[in-house]
Design a protein around this motif. Structure first.
Motif, mmCIF file in Angstrom:
data_model
loop_
_atom_site.group_PDB
_atom_site.id
_atom_site.type_symbol
_atom_site.label_atom_id
_atom_site.label_comp_id
_atom_site.label_asym_id
_atom_site.label_seq_id
_atom_site.Cartn_x
_atom_site.Cartn_y
_atom_site.Cartn_z
ATOM 1 N N LEU A 92 2.571 -6.011 -11.516
ATOM 2 C CA LEU A 92 1.886 -6.815 -10.491
ATOM 3 C C LEU A 92 0.528 -6.206 -10.148
ATOM 4 O O LEU A 92 -0.449 -6.941 -9.909
ATOM 5 N N GLU A 93 0.444 -4.896 -10.119
ATOM 6 C CA GLU A 93 -0.828 -4.241 -9.815
ATOM 7 C C GLU A 93 -1.837 -4.409 -10.939
ATOM 8 O O GLU A 93 -3.050 -4.449 -10.700
ATOM 9 N N MET A 108 12.163 1.196 -0.968
ATOM 10 C CA MET A 108 11.404 0.362 -0.029
ATOM 11 C C MET A 108 9.946 0.798 0.031
ATOM 12 O O MET A 108 9.036 -0.036 0.117
ATOM 13 N N ASP A 109 9.686 2.101 -0.030
ATOM 14 C CA ASP A 109 8.312 2.603 -0.015
ATOM 15 C C ASP A 109 7.550 2.149 -1.262
ATOM 16 O O ASP A 109 6.366 1.798 -1.177
ATOM 17 N N ILE A 128 2.664 -3.823 -2.487
ATOM 18 C CA ILE A 128 2.078 -4.920 -1.705
ATOM 19 C C ILE A 128 0.691 -4.534 -1.199
ATOM 20 O O ILE A 128 -0.270 -5.323 -1.264
ATOM 21 N N ASP A 129 0.564 -3.309 -0.725
ATOM 22 C CA ASP A 129 -0.743 -2.853 -0.225
ATOM 23 C C ASP A 129 -1.751 -2.740 -1.358
ATOM 24 O O ASP A 129 -2.925 -3.111 -1.196
ATOM 25 N N ARG A 130 -1.335 -2.244 -2.484
ATOM 26 C CA ARG A 130 -2.255 -2.083 -3.615
ATOM 27 C C ARG A 130 -2.751 -3.417 -4.135
ATOM 28 O O ARG A 130 -3.906 -3.539 -4.546
ATOM 29 N N THR A 134 0.645 -14.124 -0.606
ATOM 30 C CA THR A 134 -0.644 -14.682 -1.022
ATOM 31 C C THR A 134 -1.725 -13.641 -0.775
ATOM 32 O O THR A 134 -1.543 -12.706 0.015
ATOM 33 N N ASN A 135 -2.833 -13.808 -1.458
ATOM 34 C CA ASN A 135 -3.979 -12.963 -1.131
ATOM 35 C C ASN A 135 -4.864 -13.676 -0.117
ATOM 36 O O ASN A 135 -4.621 -14.827 0.257
#
Length: 487
Positions: free
Chosen positions: A75-76, A111-112, A118-120, A154-155
């Motif tokens: 995903l990244e 979880m981390d 998600i943050d990346r 979403t972004n």
């Protein structure tokens, strides 16, 4: 998969089975799709329609934390900053421990890893208001557990481009996961009152017969009427009574289903706080009541869709919805072009133009000679057959003619179809003897006389083999086509 796509009316399909995955994707022909990557846990594609383009990632993550790390890296790696992005699916992990109830705690490292991904990727979660959890293990009692495993992201570009985009968590039916529905709110356009239609699902309600008998038996104001006029008065009064009963007692089926689903959610939340025998019993009873109302909704949808070849009891609700939506789409008239090139672009304009046209058509005097076609018509019926046709039908003929009509067939202008006579039970054995004596000369209720006329036709249709309309297995359209070819 392609056979299923054809049945569901989708033009294209793709899956990640070759990569060892379990994702199937179907899309319609109006979308142009460019697939940019696939693995055993996700499929990524760029969807285009007109001037709008969005990249969508469909996710079905593995249960193993080590295998999910490969998904997070994937995903990244697909980070497109100049395109709106949507990531949706089953991630098989929660973001924090508050997103579960019951069961074993999830590893904090797993979880981390999810939150870091998600943050990346710069993703924003699209929250749903209906439910907190999307998955249940389906166990009973204290072993039941819930978790939020399915979600949509979403972004910022997608959030700006689709400000009305929302997420709905649909009710669990055949799966232990809640289906995700991403919607873009559009204003609904409706025009004019809804016509009355007798619903077969009403017969399943315990107070239906009492309401019907009260409206049907109370005929004091119609003592001066007789025959079909009296029957028309009974049906008119019954229609008004059923409208009031449907609004005050029966209620909107979809609203009741939503209320029961909300109650199930509340009871689930109560069980999540702690097991209680009374709450568990209430939870099971509410699920049974919900299943009954869903069955009534399926009966209603099958009546509207008119798909008689589907067996009742099957879970065909989604199919019925698709058929009804297609029917409404085919009947919908958004605009009209007149002969003088005038453009009508709203339902109000089309309505007023239709009223004006038919008012002029029915009031104008039409000039023209009526051709005499008597020489083209043969005297097929003898005098004896004519008398036989005009004779009053007997009780069994009328009853057979009424019950041979499919219950899901379209009703007449009054809204009462054959399902009203078949299911409601208003015509008892004593009533049939009265019905078959009603005079066919009355014209006050033309929509109801067709069973009586049909019972007369059924007597002598075997003698009319020369008439193509009454030949078994032959369609009347064949005669029309043949006539057009001859002319």
């Amino acid at each position: 998969m392609r056979m299923l796509a054809r049945k569901l009316k989708f033009a294209n399909c793709v899956s990640n089975e070759q990569e060892g995955g379990k994702i199937w994707i179907f899309w319609r022909e109006e979308f142009v799709v460019d697939w940019v990557g696939a693995s055993n846990q996700a499929i990524h594609g760029i969807f285009s329609k007109g001037s709008s383009t969005v990249i969508i990632s469909f996710v079905y993550a593995k249960c193993s934390a080590l295998e999910r790390r490969l998904l997070w890296q994937e995903l990244e790696s697909i980070m497109v900053s100049n395109l709106p992005r949507i990531v949706a699916g089953n991630f098989n992990i929660i973001r924090n421990d508050s997103e579960r109830k019951g069961g074993r705690p999830r590893p904090m490292v797993a979880m981390d890893d999810f939150n870091y991904c998600i943050d990346r990727c710069g993703l924003i979660e699209l929250n749903a208001e209906e439910r907190k959890f999307t998955w249940c293990n389906g166990q009973d009692g204290a072993t039941r557990s819930w978790a939020r495993l399915d979600r949509t992201f979403t972004n910022s570009m997608a959030a700006s481009l689709f400000p009305n985009m929302g997420l709905r968590l649909l009710a669990k039916e055949t799966s232990d996961h809640c289906p995700l529905l991403i919607h873009f709110k559009q204003p609904r356009v409706s025009y004019g009152p809804s016509p009355f239609r007798f619903q077969r699902m009403w017969c399943e309600h315990e107070t239906f017969m009492s309401c019907l008998k009260e409206a049907w038996v109370d005929c004091n104001q119609d003592v001066a009427l007789g025959g079909l006029q009296k029957l028309a008065g009974k049906l008119k009064r019954t229609k008004l009574a059923l409208k009031v009963w449907n609004k005050k007692v029966f209620g909107r089926v979809d609203h009741i289903i939503l209320e029961l689903q909300e109650r199930v959610e509340i009871l689930e939340e109560s069980l999540q706080e702690g097991f209680s025998y009374d709450v568990e019993q209430d939870f099971l009873v509410t699920n049974i009541e919900l299943a009954e109302w869903q069955k009534r909704e399926e009966i209603r949808l099958s009546q509207v869709a008119k798909k008689r070849w589907l067996r009742e009891g099957d879970n065909n609700t989604k199919f019925f919805h698709a058929v009804i939506a297609q029917h409404r789409k085919n009947r919908r008239l958004d605009q009209m072009m007149l002969e003088n090139r005038t453009q009508l672009s709203s339902p109000q304009q089309i309505h007023m133009e239709a009223v004006r046209y038919f008012r002029n058509f029915l009031t104008e005097e039409h000039v023209g000679a009526v051709p005499n076609l008597s020489s083209l018509i043969d005297d097929t019926l003898t005098d004896e057959e004519g008398q036989y046709l005009c004779a009053m039908p007997i009780e069994n003929e009328v009853k057979e003619a009424v019950f041979v009509i499919p219950m899901d067939s379209s009703p007449g202008p009054d809204g009462f179809g054959s399902s009203f006579l078949s299911n409601a039970g208003i015509l008892s054995k004593r009533k049939w003897s009265k019905l078959h004596r009603i005079s066919l000369e009355e014209e006050s209720l033309i929509g109801f006389t067709h069973p009586l006329i049909l019972s007369s036709f059924r007597r002598w249709r075997n003698r009319m083999v020369e008439q193509g309309v009454f030949v078994a297995g032959r369609n009347i359209v064949e005669n029309i086509i043949l006539t057009q070819e001859l002319v």
